[in-house]
Design a protein around this motif. Sequence first.
Motif, mmCIF file in Angstrom:
data_model
loop_
_atom_site.group_PDB
_atom_site.id
_atom_site.type_symbol
_atom_site.label_atom_id
_atom_site.label_comp_id
_atom_site.label_asym_id
_atom_site.label_seq_id
_atom_site.Cartn_x
_atom_site.Cartn_y
_atom_site.Cartn_z
ATOM 1 N N THR A 44 0.718 -1.105 0.138
ATOM 2 C CA THR A 44 0.131 -0.041 0.050
ATOM 3 C C THR A 44 0.859 1.391 0.063
ATOM 4 N N ASP A 78 -5.789 -3.111 -1.307
ATOM 5 C CA ASP A 78 -6.011 -4.566 -1.035
ATOM 6 C C ASP A 78 -5.508 -5.349 -2.408
ATOM 7 N N GLU A 81 -1.542 -5.596 -2.006
ATOM 8 C CA GLU A 81 -1.273 -6.421 -0.973
ATOM 9 C C GLU A 81 -1.566 -7.915 -0.989
ATOM 10 N N ALA A 82 -2.919 -8.081 -1.162
ATOM 11 C CA ALA A 82 -3.707 -9.191 -0.928
ATOM 12 C C ALA A 82 -3.576 -9.955 -2.207
#
Length: 266
Positions: A44, A78, A81-82
Amino acid sequence: VSTQSTGHEQCLSMAVIVSDAQRQKLKELYDWYDLDNSGRVDSTEELKQLTCNTMCKMSPPNIADPDLVLRFVERYGDEAEAHGGIDFERFVNIVVPALHIAERSEEEQEMEQTNYEIMALCNSESDVVILEHANPELEGKIHKYMVVINIHNKDLRSQSWDDVQQDIMQLARFQRPLTMVFTDADGHNAVSHTFVEEGSLRLRWADRLKVLNDEMDDINRKMLTSPKASPIKSKLKQDWQELNEAVARVHKRAEAKRREADLRGK
């Protein structure tokens, strides 16, 4: 984990149009924040810094809204990062519409970039401006209009060219190893390099005031030689007054500093 775009975002991606020059600039910015050279921005914080820098350098002048960056990061953080990170093509497709980046021809993009660099140099804390280099070790790290902010632990910020040029030349000739720190003219993208080999650094720099004068002369020549009906000529005329006033303010501040120094020396 699936990273496929929604149908809406796929349609949006297909509508994104940027010139080759803009794509090259976006890639340059993107690579600065792909810190592990993975081909993906996967945090992020990286995404936030990349988006902020992209807005500063490529959005229209009236688009300078920190909330726009925060909303962008909130929406796509998101995914960074995910979901394995955001690759370059995905970044282009989402950032161009989000930051209102309008299509520019190569000539327009070059002009916009030069104007941005001139204005950034007007506000730069360093008087030592990079013009060019022929050193393979600096390829991809250093480019025209960057400034030197530190050399061999000597801070060059807020010091005049006259005060630092002799020290820089001596260090460049005789000091090895020699570490120099550079940033973009606007203060972003700091990079450090240590020269170890004896001999020329193969790096050319100049006084910020001289560079500004030369760049304004170049813009003036382009205005005089551009066809009357050219949109580029109209844009040059629009930018000329603002840039000229900014450069004049730099000269005025420099003259005031010289007078102050002369008074202290008496």
